[in-house]
Design an enzyme around this catalytic site. Structure first.
Site, PDB file in Angstrom:
ATOM      1  N   GLU A 150       0.825  -1.214   0.000  1.00 21.60           N
ATOM      2  CA  GLU A 150       0.000   0.000   0.000  1.00 21.60           C
ATOM      3  C   GLU A 150       0.860   1.266   0.000  1.00 21.60           C
ATOM      4  O   GLU A 150       0.521   2.252  -0.665  1.00 21.60           O
ATOM      5  CB  GLU A 150      -0.914   0.029   1.236  1.00 21.60           C
TER       6      GLU A 150
ATOM      7  N   LYS B  41       3.902   1.703  -1.194  1.00 17.34           N
ATOM      8  CA  LYS B  41       4.474   1.880  -2.531  1.00 17.34           C
ATOM      9  C   LYS B  41       3.468   2.580  -3.433  1.00 17.34           C
ATOM     10  O   LYS B  41       3.788   3.575  -4.087  1.00 17.34           O
ATOM     11  CB  LYS B  41       4.828   0.507  -3.110  1.00 17.34           C
TER      12      LYS B  41
ATOM     13  N   GLY C  91      22.508  -8.020 -21.851  1.00 16.95           N
ATOM     14  CA  GLY C  91      21.532  -9.118 -21.920  1.00 16.95           C
ATOM     15  C   GLY C  91      20.110  -8.678 -22.175  1.00 16.95           C
ATOM     16  O   GLY C  91      19.512  -9.037 -23.168  1.00 16.95           O
TER      17      GLY C  91
ATOM     18  N   GLU D 130      16.105 -11.215 -23.264  1.00 21.50           N
ATOM     19  CA  GLU D 130      15.459 -11.659 -22.016  1.00 21.50           C
ATOM     20  C   GLU D 130      13.993 -11.257 -21.849  1.00 21.50           C
ATOM     21  O   GLU D 130      13.546 -11.026 -20.715  1.00 21.50           O
ATOM     22  CB  GLU D 130      16.274 -11.172 -20.791  1.00 21.50           C
TER      23      GLU D 130
ATOM     24  N   CYS E 139      10.287  -2.869  -4.581  1.00 20.00           N
ATOM     25  CA  CYS E 139      10.251  -4.099  -3.801  1.00 20.00           C
ATOM     26  C   CYS E 139      10.665  -5.266  -4.677  1.00 20.00           C
ATOM     27  O   CYS E 139      10.518  -5.220  -5.891  1.00 20.00           O
ATOM     28  CB  CYS E 139       8.841  -4.371  -3.308  1.00 20.00           C
TER      29      CYS E 139
ATOM     30  N   TRP F 205      19.853 -13.169  -3.880  1.00 19.86           N
ATOM     31  CA  TRP F 205      18.545 -12.554  -4.074  1.00 19.86           C
ATOM     32  C   TRP F 205      17.393 -13.522  -3.801  1.00 19.86           C
ATOM     33  O   TRP F 205      16.271 -13.301  -4.230  1.00 19.86           O
ATOM     34  CB  TRP F 205      18.464 -11.942  -5.479  1.00 19.86           C
TER      35      TRP F 205
ATOM     36  N   HIS G   6      29.261 -10.804 -15.699  1.00 22.58           N
ATOM     37  CA  HIS G   6      28.895  -9.394 -15.605  1.00 22.58           C
ATOM     38  C   HIS G   6      28.698  -9.020 -14.143  1.00 22.58           C
ATOM     39  O   HIS G   6      28.088  -9.769 -13.387  1.00 22.58           O
ATOM     40  CB  HIS G   6      27.607  -9.128 -16.391  1.00 22.58           C
TER      41      HIS G   6
ATOM     42  N   GLU H   5      30.189  -2.600 -14.416  1.00 22.66           N
ATOM     43  CA  GLU H   5      29.657  -1.238 -14.376  1.00 22.66           C
ATOM     44  C   GLU H   5      30.798  -0.251 -14.188  1.00 22.66           C
ATOM     45  O   GLU H   5      31.621  -0.422 -13.295  1.00 22.66           O
ATOM     46  CB  GLU H   5      28.672  -1.128 -13.216  1.00 22.66           C
TER      47      GLU H   5
ATOM     48  N   HIS I  91      21.427   3.658 -15.682  1.00 18.49           N
ATOM     49  CA  HIS I  91      20.536   4.044 -14.594  1.00 18.49           C
ATOM     50  C   HIS I  91      19.848   5.368 -14.889  1.00 18.49           C
ATOM     51  O   HIS I  91      18.983   5.799 -14.140  1.00 18.49           O
ATOM     52  CB  HIS I  91      21.310   4.160 -13.279  1.00 18.49           C
TER      53      HIS I  91
HETATM   54  N1  GLN Z   1      21.699 -10.030 -17.941  1.00 17.38           N
HETATM   55  C1  GLN Z   1      21.021  -9.170 -17.019  1.00 17.38           C
HETATM   56  C2  GLN Z   1      20.352  -8.038 -17.774  1.00 17.38           C
HETATM   57  O1  GLN Z   1      20.874  -7.595 -18.713  1.00 17.38           O
HETATM   58  C3  GLN Z   1      21.969  -8.608 -15.990  1.00 17.38           C
HETATM   59  C4  GLN Z   1      21.259  -7.751 -14.994  1.00 17.38           C
HETATM   60  C5  GLN Z   1      22.096  -7.291 -13.826  1.00 17.38           C
HETATM   61  O2  GLN Z   1      23.284  -7.284 -13.872  1.00 17.38           O
HETATM   62  N2  GLN Z   1      21.472  -6.867 -12.779  1.00 17.38           N
HETATM   63  O3  GLN Z   1      19.301  -7.551 -17.398  1.00 17.38           O
HETATM   64 ZN    ZN Z   2      24.252  -5.327 -14.217  1.00 22.00          ZN
END
Ligand code: GLN
Ligand code: ZN
Length: 771
Positions: free
Chosen positions: A23, A25, A447, A499, A531, A576, A656, A680, A709
């Site tokens: 709620e 959020k 990806g 993906e 979340c 995760w 990655h 990154e 981002h």
């Molecule tokens: N392969 C994933 C993507 O491109 C990697 C995501 C991540 O690093 N959080 O979404």
């Molecule tokens: Zn990433």
């Protein structure tokens, strides 16, 4: 202080604030969208707090004994504390009103940024998957009591017949988590402002007393962490100074200092030597302290606030008993705030009943605390029925089919060193060069491509049964086809499928592996209004059937360029998810690794020559204590290698990483032994490049050149500049050109423009190098 009130025998360090159906959020996001007013948002929040208090009361906490924490936050508890003491980043000073406060809109602006003013930086909260906003405190920051929000919340509780316990991040942790404001002199540290900050806290304590608070909880998790950039002696000295000072305040509630996420170690005797009345000790992550004797209330965090298992009540009681050897005053609590767990197991009708009986979400954990509190007062006999039920559940879990799978265990027991290593890199490189024929500065993406509303709608329709599996798969194939054509048009060298079929990079695999369950309502706050719904890794892990092979081979059938298979690595799957607590993480990670190894083998056999195994969470799980680092890095790196070492030399393994600073784990990244690592880097303007250089990283590396981002499109010049920086430090033939991370959250237009610019910059760099 006169006649301090007794500390409640049972309490929790904090409770989820997002609401059972998220709620908060929804309310916060509609305020951001301008569809509701600040008053309406305040009203929703007040209602959520009311519901929480009533709920906690019904679960066994007390109405007026200070056992119910006042731990609400609109966005983040660290931002709350920063705003409360007037630590507003310089670029947002315009938000400060004439009375020195900022309003709710201003609060969110600090969190989310506005125009050219970037939001406060976000970073991981200790070893959890929660992210807080980094306060900015400089020598000039005007520290003063700038918010009465917490005071109003306590008053609100008092008005409805409760006496709650306000919770706020403590002064030492607040400063240790802060970074210097822009323009602060070289060498300055926010901790230098402790003496200016303490009077502000003292003023807050007085105000809380005035509205009826008898106890206050100051959270000091920084005291357990060794990942803090300040010498330990300085941390301990600050702790002593802070709590001697606050303890000496004339008008204040009793002080409870909570230290979740690990052992206090040498900070415990320091705290015990100050006038605070109660100390919270994490007995789940941390060890039972020894060698001290105190009359302070020791609050034993024996119920795991960071995981969802029902746990061992008998063992919890035994820990509390040992604590009684250190102090005559012992109370029971959760090890951390419960905001890392979802609300209620009873909200999961689709989970298998047997599994449900092994679980405890926040509400069930509150019940456990109440049960243990009863035992502390009335003796063990008073809770015999609960102890029996808990041990029956534990036994059932231990013996259940699937928790221990003979085939999985036999395979794991037979592993040898050879299963963890590939051949010499030189031979791999030669085989891959011959097999793949990639150009100088190969380009690729991480990806995912944008997850459009249409993709999400199709998935929802498939999940709800509105469209057939075949219709859904066709829609995904159409999307993949579009994504491949787009990549060919842009001119990328190594293609991905994008993906579209994945809801989440961990949950997708959890849904396809044995040993996992997924929840419907198990949301936990990741940051702000965001979340996640972690999967539950409850049993031995194995792969009943290939997961991604069909998608990857379909994609490869569309193009002559190499297509990169895409998997999530074992460490990230563990990080995760809610992971079983009945065996070492190493064993669990190796099981996941073996399942992935089979998938990788199948991809290779199906003709996929490049396979990426993402490990964005490698840094995240790094333990807070240095003494635990080697073991962690050993098993985490080992599980990645186990997953990937089964391939032939010609098959190129990528990995990655993102979301953190990697300096401390760069050697571990190197030991992953991936052929190519994308990392990154654009957001920090290639900060990681010197670390890569000094670690002698000898294989392919793609420092990101596009900060995904932000909706900003990087210009060709900007990308060229970043490529130059990389080329300047790292042997050129190792360098790959790619974005910082997946493109899932971006829109199509900005993605196409950005990738086009990346390709233009790459071609220019190739031309400059004469290739
Ligand atoms: N392969 C994933 C993507 O491109 C990697 C995501 C991540 O690093 N959080 O979404
Ligand atoms: Zn990433």
């Amino acid at each position: 202080m006169t006649n301090p009130a007794a500390f409640p025998t049972g309490t929790i360090l904090g409770y989820p604030r997002i609401g059972r159906r998220r709620e908060l959020k929804k309310a916060v996001e509609s305020f951001w969208a301008g569809t509701t007013t600040a008053e309406e948002l305040e009203a929703t929040a007040a209602e959520l707090r009311r519901i929480t208090r009533e709920k906690l009361l019904s679960l066994g906490l007390g109405r007026t004994d200070s056992s119910i924490p006042e731990s609400f936050s609109f966005y983040d508890q660290v931002l709350d504390a920063a705003v409360a003491v007037g630590a507003i980043p310089t670029r947002f000073e315009r938000l400060i009103k004439s009375d020195g406060t900022i309003d709710l809109g201003g609060y969110f602006t600090i969190a989310r940024g506005e125009g050219a003013d970037t939001p406060a930086e976000m970073t991981k909260w200790f070893d959890s998957n929660y992210h807080y906003l980094v306060p900015e405190i400089g020598p000039e920051t005007k520290l003063h009591l700038a918010s009465d929000r917490l005071v109003r919340e306590v008053a609100e509780a008092t008005a409805s017949g409760f006496r709650t316990r306000p919770v706020i991040v403590g002064p030492v942790t607040l400063l240790l988590l802060s970074k210097p404001s822009a323009g602060a002199p070289e060498g300055y540290q926010p901790l230098e402002r402790l003496d200016d900050l303490l009077p502000v806290y003292a003023e807050l304590l007085a105000a809380l007393t005035a509205v009826g608070a008898e106890w206050v909880q100051l959270d000091e998790p920084a005291l357990v962490s060794e990942s803090i950039d300040v010498p330990r002696e300085a941390v301990l000295a600050a702790t002593k100074r802070a709590y001697d000072a606050l303890g000496a305040a004339a008008i204040r509630p009793s002080i409870f200092v909570a230290a979740p996420y690990g052992s206090l170690d040498d900070a415990l005797p320091v705290l015990a030597g100050t006038p605070v009345e109660a100390i919270g000790i994490d007995l789940v992550k941390g060890d039972l302290p020894s060698g001290i004797s105190t009359d302070k209330v020791l609050v034993g965090g024996v119920i795991d606030g960071h995981n969802i298992w029902r746990g061992d009540l008998e063992a919890a009681l035994a820990s509390l008993d040992s604590l009684r050897g250190l102090s005559p005053n012992v109370a029971v609590s959760t090890s951390t705030s419960l905001f890392h767990t979802p609300h209620d197991v009873n909200d999961e009708p689709l989970l298998a009943e047997q599994l449900t009986s092994w679980l405890a979400f926040a509400d069930q954990k509150v019940g456990q605390v109440a049960t243990l509190a009863k035992a502390l007062v009335e003796g063990k006999g008073a809770i015999q029925a609960e102890l029996d039920a808990a041990s029956t559940a534990l036994k059932d879990r231990h013996q259940a089919a699937g928790v221990r799978d003979g085939a999985v265990r036999t395979r794991a027991a037979g592993l040898t060193d050879a299963d963890f290593s590939r051949g010499e890199y030189a031979a791999r490189l030669a085989a891959q060069d011959a097999a793949l024929g990639l150009p100088f500065l190969p380009t690729t993406t991480i990806g995912s491509f944008p997850q459009t509303g249409d993709i999400r709608k199709r998935r929802a329709a498939f999940v709800s049964g509105a469209i057939s599996e075949e219709t859904y798969k066709q829609a995904m194939r159409d999307e993949i086809t579009r994504v491949v054509q787009l990549q060919e048009k842009i001119g990328l060298d190594v293609l991905v499928h994008g993906e579209p079929e994945r809801n989440d990079m961990v949950q997708y695999f959890a849904e396809h592996l044995d040993g996992f369950a997924v929840t419907q309502n198990g949301w936990v706050q990741s940051y702000g209004s965001r979340c996640t719904r972690p999967s539950i890794l409850w049993g031995d892990v194995s792969r009943p059937a290939p997961i991604t092979v069909e998608w990857s081979t379909f994609t490869q059938s569309l193009t002559g360029k190499p297509v990169k298979g895409m998997l999530t690595g074992p460490v990230t799957i563990l990080a995760w998810s809610f992971v079983r607590d009945d065996q070492p993480l190493r064993d669990t990670a190796n099981q996941v690794a073996l399942a992935l190894r089979d998938e990788i083998g199948d991809l290779e056999s199906a003709g996929i020559g490049i396979i990426q195994v993402d490990e964005p969470a490698l840094r995240e799980l790094l333990p807070l204590k240095k003494r635990d680092h080697d073991d962690y890095l050993d098993w985490s790196v080992g599980s990645f290698r186990l997953a990937t070492a089964g391939v032939a030399d010609r098959t190129q393994i990528h990995t990655h990483l993102c979301y953190s600073e990697f300096g401390v784990v760069i050697d571990a990244i190197n030991r992953l032994d991936a052929d190519v690592t994308s990392i990154e880097a654009a957001r920090s303007k290639m900060e990681v490049v010197p670390d890569i250089k000094s670690s002698g990283f000898g294989r392919g590396i793609g420092p990101g050149v596009y900060d995904i981002h932000s909706p900003r499109v990087p210009s060709v010049d900007e990308v060229s500049e970043l490529i130059e920086i990389a080329i300047g430090s790292i042997p050129e033939r190792q360098i790959w050109v790619n974005p910082d991370c997946g493109l899932k959250t971006r829109g199509y237009d900005e993605t196409v423009e950005s990738l086009t610019n990346i390709l233009a910059a790459t071609r220019a760099a190739r031309a400059k190098a004469g290739v």
